[in-house]
Every structure is written in C-alpha cells, then in structure tokens.
Design a protein around this motif. Structure first.
Motif, PDB file in Angstrom:
ATOM      1  N   TYR A   4       0.830  -1.205   0.000  1.00 31.88           N
ATOM      2  CA  TYR A   4       0.000   0.000   0.000  1.00 31.88           C
ATOM      3  C   TYR A   4       0.861   1.250   0.000  1.00 31.88           C
ATOM      4  O   TYR A   4       2.058   1.214   0.256  1.00 31.88           O
ATOM      5  CB  TYR A   4      -0.960   0.013   1.189  1.00 31.88           C
ATOM      6  CG  TYR A   4      -0.322   0.125   2.547  1.00 31.88           C
ATOM      7  CD1 TYR A   4      -0.336   1.328   3.257  1.00 31.88           C
ATOM      8  CD2 TYR A   4       0.285  -0.969   3.154  1.00 31.88           C
ATOM      9  CE1 TYR A   4       0.239   1.444   4.514  1.00 31.88           C
ATOM     10  CE2 TYR A   4       0.854  -0.873   4.417  1.00 31.88           C
ATOM     11  CZ  TYR A   4       0.831   0.332   5.091  1.00 31.88           C
ATOM     12  OH  TYR A   4       1.401   0.438   6.338  1.00 31.88           O
ATOM     13  N   GLU A  12       1.328   5.409   1.235  1.00 28.87           N
ATOM     14  CA  GLU A  12       0.973   6.453   2.183  1.00 28.87           C
ATOM     15  C   GLU A  12       1.567   7.782   1.741  1.00 28.87           C
ATOM     16  O   GLU A  12       2.669   7.832   1.190  1.00 28.87           O
ATOM     17  CB  GLU A  12       1.488   6.137   3.597  1.00 28.87           C
ATOM     18  CG  GLU A  12       0.556   5.303   4.429  1.00 28.87           C
ATOM     19  CD  GLU A  12       0.956   5.265   5.890  1.00 28.87           C
ATOM     20  OE1 GLU A  12       0.070   4.983   6.711  1.00 28.87           O
ATOM     21  OE2 GLU A  12       2.136   5.488   6.216  1.00 28.87           O
ATOM     22  N   SER A  61      -3.485   7.017   3.747  1.00 27.77           N
ATOM     23  CA  SER A  61      -3.445   5.966   2.739  1.00 27.77           C
ATOM     24  C   SER A  61      -4.801   5.856   2.062  1.00 27.77           C
ATOM     25  O   SER A  61      -5.814   5.643   2.739  1.00 27.77           O
ATOM     26  CB  SER A  61      -3.090   4.616   3.382  1.00 27.77           C
ATOM     27  OG  SER A  61      -3.150   3.578   2.414  1.00 27.77           O
ATOM     28  N   PHE A  82      -5.564   1.054   2.462  1.00 23.23           N
ATOM     29  CA  PHE A  82      -4.649   0.451   3.418  1.00 23.23           C
ATOM     30  C   PHE A  82      -4.393  -1.014   3.069  1.00 23.23           C
ATOM     31  O   PHE A  82      -5.101  -1.616   2.258  1.00 23.23           O
ATOM     32  CB  PHE A  82      -5.240   0.565   4.831  1.00 23.23           C
ATOM     33  CG  PHE A  82      -4.240   0.378   5.938  1.00 23.23           C
ATOM     34  CD1 PHE A  82      -3.323   1.371   6.233  1.00 23.23           C
ATOM     35  CD2 PHE A  82      -4.232  -0.784   6.693  1.00 23.23           C
ATOM     36  CE1 PHE A  82      -2.405   1.216   7.253  1.00 23.23           C
ATOM     37  CE2 PHE A  82      -3.326  -0.956   7.719  1.00 23.23           C
ATOM     38  CZ  PHE A  82      -2.413   0.045   8.004  1.00 23.23           C
ATOM     39  N   SER A  83      -3.389  -1.587   3.693  1.00 18.43           N
ATOM     40  CA  SER A  83      -2.985  -2.969   3.442  1.00 18.43           C
ATOM     41  C   SER A  83      -4.148  -3.951   3.597  1.00 18.43           C
ATOM     42  O   SER A  83      -5.022  -3.785   4.445  1.00 18.43           O
ATOM     43  CB  SER A  83      -1.859  -3.342   4.418  1.00 18.43           C
ATOM     44  OG  SER A  83      -1.394  -4.656   4.168  1.00 18.43           O
ATOM     45  N   THR A 118      -9.593   3.345   3.448  1.00 19.45           N
ATOM     46  CA  THR A 118      -8.757   4.504   3.753  1.00 19.45           C
ATOM     47  C   THR A 118      -8.138   4.366   5.142  1.00 19.45           C
ATOM     48  O   THR A 118      -8.752   3.839   6.073  1.00 19.45           O
ATOM     49  CB  THR A 118      -9.579   5.801   3.694  1.00 19.45           C
ATOM     50  OG1 THR A 118     -10.679   5.706   4.609  1.00 19.45           O
ATOM     51  CG2 THR A 118     -10.092   6.037   2.290  1.00 19.45           C
ATOM     52  N   GLY A 119      -6.922   4.857   5.265  1.00 20.07           N
ATOM     53  CA  GLY A 119      -6.225   4.832   6.538  1.00 20.07           C
ATOM     54  C   GLY A 119      -5.669   6.203   6.875  1.00 20.07           C
ATOM     55  O   GLY A 119      -5.209   6.927   5.982  1.00 20.07           O
ATOM     56  N   TYR A 158      -3.264   8.242  10.032  1.00 19.17           N
ATOM     57  CA  TYR A 158      -2.404   8.054  11.195  1.00 19.17           C
ATOM     58  C   TYR A 158      -1.853   9.408  11.615  1.00 19.17           C
ATOM     59  O   TYR A 158      -1.420  10.207  10.772  1.00 19.17           O
ATOM     60  CB  TYR A 158      -1.246   7.120  10.853  1.00 19.17           C
ATOM     61  CG  TYR A 158      -0.210   7.007  11.938  1.00 19.17           C
ATOM     62  CD1 TYR A 158      -0.444   6.238  13.070  1.00 19.17           C
ATOM     63  CD2 TYR A 158       1.013   7.668  11.832  1.00 19.17           C
ATOM     64  CE1 TYR A 158       0.504   6.132  14.081  1.00 19.17           C
ATOM     65  CE2 TYR A 158       1.969   7.572  12.829  1.00 19.17           C
ATOM     66  CZ  TYR A 158       1.706   6.798  13.957  1.00 19.17           C
ATOM     67  OH  TYR A 158       2.644   6.708  14.952  1.00 19.17           O
ATOM     68  N   GLN A 198      -3.884   5.231  15.004  1.00 23.33           N
ATOM     69  CA  GLN A 198      -4.140   4.721  13.659  1.00 23.33           C
ATOM     70  C   GLN A 198      -5.639   4.484  13.466  1.00 23.33           C
ATOM     71  O   GLN A 198      -6.283   3.838  14.288  1.00 23.33           O
ATOM     72  CB  GLN A 198      -3.395   3.406  13.454  1.00 23.33           C
ATOM     73  CG  GLN A 198      -3.639   2.727  12.113  1.00 23.33           C
ATOM     74  CD  GLN A 198      -2.850   3.349  10.972  1.00 23.33           C
ATOM     75  OE1 GLN A 198      -1.625   3.284  10.963  1.00 23.33           O
ATOM     76  NE2 GLN A 198      -3.541   3.956  10.012  1.00 23.33           N
ATOM     77  N   VAL A 215      -8.264   2.854  10.555  1.00 22.73           N
ATOM     78  CA  VAL A 215      -8.382   2.106   9.309  1.00 22.73           C
ATOM     79  C   VAL A 215      -9.861   1.834   9.060  1.00 22.73           C
ATOM     80  O   VAL A 215     -10.556   1.306   9.935  1.00 22.73           O
ATOM     81  CB  VAL A 215      -7.598   0.779   9.353  1.00 22.73           C
ATOM     82  CG1 VAL A 215      -7.739   0.036   8.030  1.00 22.73           C
ATOM     83  CG2 VAL A 215      -6.120   1.041   9.632  1.00 22.73           C
TER      84      VAL A 215
END
Length: 261
Positions: free
Chosen positions: A133, A135, A156, A159-160, A165-166, A168, A190, A192
């Motif tokens: 992924y 970032e 992100s 995300f993985s 969407t992520g 942090y 974080q 996610v």
C-alpha cells in the motif's frame, strides 16, 4: 503495521546523508548514505511485524538539491496470518522533500510505498486484496533549542489487505542528554476504515526509550505498547500471539558514512 524504530533507522541515515551534502556542496549537490541494523522485534506503530523475532534491516538514501531525497528500506517479516502465504520480507520505497518553513520549522513531505512482494492474500481476506500500500506522509519538525518535536500525519487511500482509507497521526519529542545519548517518546493513533467491520478497532500506540551513539553505531532501547487486546489485534492488524502487547525493543544500527557523488 510498523513502528518508530523503523523511523529512527531511516532518520539516522538521512541525517548522515544531509551532513554529507553540507560538506560537499561545492563538489556535488548529491550524496548517498546507508545503514544496516538488527531489531529484536520489528514493531511498526506498536505492532510486531516479524512474529516477535529478531529482524535484520537495511536502508539506503540519496539526497539531492533543494531538500529532495529518495530511498529504500527493507526488513525480514513474518505476519503468520491464517489462510495466507506470509510475506517473508518488506521492501519500502520513498521519495520526499524537506522544506524550511521560514526558519520556524521543517516540513518533510513524503510519498511512501510499503511493498510485500511474496505475500499471497487468501482466506479471511479477498484473494485480490493487496498487502502492499501507499501512504502520503507529512511531518513538521521543530527544534526548540533544548529538544525537538515531530508531528506526523499519514494518509493511505487504500490500506494494506483491503483495509480502505487509513489515517495516522503521531507526536514525538526528542531530548538530547549529551553528545552521545538522547531520550525520546512517541504517541500515535491509527484509523483504518475496514477495521471496525472485523471486530477490531482503531488504536493508540506509544513508546519511550533512549538512543546511545558511538562513532557509526547507534543502540536504541525502547518500551513499546498499544491499547489493543489480543482479540482486537488478531481481528485485523496481526494474527500472531501478543503482536500488539507490550515489549522492550532493542535496535543496533551501523551507519555507513555518507559520500558525495
């Protein structure tokens, strides 16, 4: 899915690299530096990435004019997720720029790609889910004369493992004790998108520790923890036992001196 010690390894090498540029501006605007390390437990944002086992790591950085830089970072990994072929290593690639904000602070804008070339995601996750992924990371750093603070936001778009969407955010403080010892701590959170649908949750992590340097060596000892339970951790972030629990992480780094092109 990683941690401050990774940031420390890259930052140490980048610092050496910028120093090399400063001494070689007349000869070339480019410089290169590298570092190798071994970490007792590869933690990223508080969570173990190598089944709580030691992980060899390495990084290489090239700096150029106007604060631009490019680099790569790698580590052994072992996620041990059920129904997957675990990635045996992580290879990251990044490109960024440091900008002086009118002498008040430094802005580091970075595009960072986390890749797991031999990962195969099946079972609990979609067969098309991608472990790798991207970032977009922004960090503001300020030297207050006696200590340094760093504030980071990373985004992100995917995300993985199909996490959606992520986001942090984190804050870090670094306090030099003398010319070879510093203490530092980080608090991060974080989010996610898909975590809440798997019985997991967004989470907070923190660490506190000290870094000692001698010539080209750096030894970092750090207490690391998260607020995730075993069940919450395994539901989305990592399936290995105690991957999100508290531990003390030791990292020994050797910084290869920078040199101009």
């Amino acid at each position: 899915m990683k941690n401050l010690t990774k940031a420390l390894l890259g930052a140490v090498a980048l610092t050496s690299s910028f120093a090399g540029v400063a001494h070689a501006q007349d000869a070339s605007p480019f410089a290169m530096s590298a570092a190798i390390a071994v970490q007792s437990d590869y933690r990223f944002r508080g969570i173990s990435q190598n089944d709580r086992e030691p992980a060899p790591q390495a990084t290489i950085n090239v700096t150029g004019p106007e604060g631009f830089y490019i680099g790569a970072w790698a580590s052994k990994t072992n996620w041990a997720l059920n129904g997957t072929k675990n990635p045996s290593y992580e290879a990251d690639f990044y490109f960024g720029k440091n900008t002086d904000l009118f002498g008040f602070a430094n802005w580091n804008a970075q595009i960072y790609y986390y890749s797991y070339p031999d990962a195969r995601t099946v079972g609990a996750f979609s067969a098309t889910s991608n472990a790798s992924y991207l970032e977009l990371i922004n960090t503001l750093s300020k030297d207050w004369g006696g200590f340094t603070t760093n504030f980071t936001w990373a985004y992100s778009p995917e995300f993985s493992l199909g996490g959606g969407t992520g986001n942090y955010v984190s804050g870090q403080a670094v306090l030099p004790v003398n010319d070879w010892l510093s203490v530092s701590g980080t608090v991060g959170h974080q989010w996610v998108q898909a975590a809440k649908y798997t019985g997991s949750s967004d989470y907070t992590h923190y660490d506190i520790g000290a870094t000692a340097t001698y010539r080209n060596f750096a030894l970092d000892l750090r207490f690391v923890d998260t607020d995730l339970s075993k069940a919450q951790c395994a539901a989305f972030y990592m399936g290995t036992p105690n991957a999100c629990g508290s531990t003390v992480v030791a990292t020994l780094t050797y910084n290869i001196p920078s040199f101009p092109w």
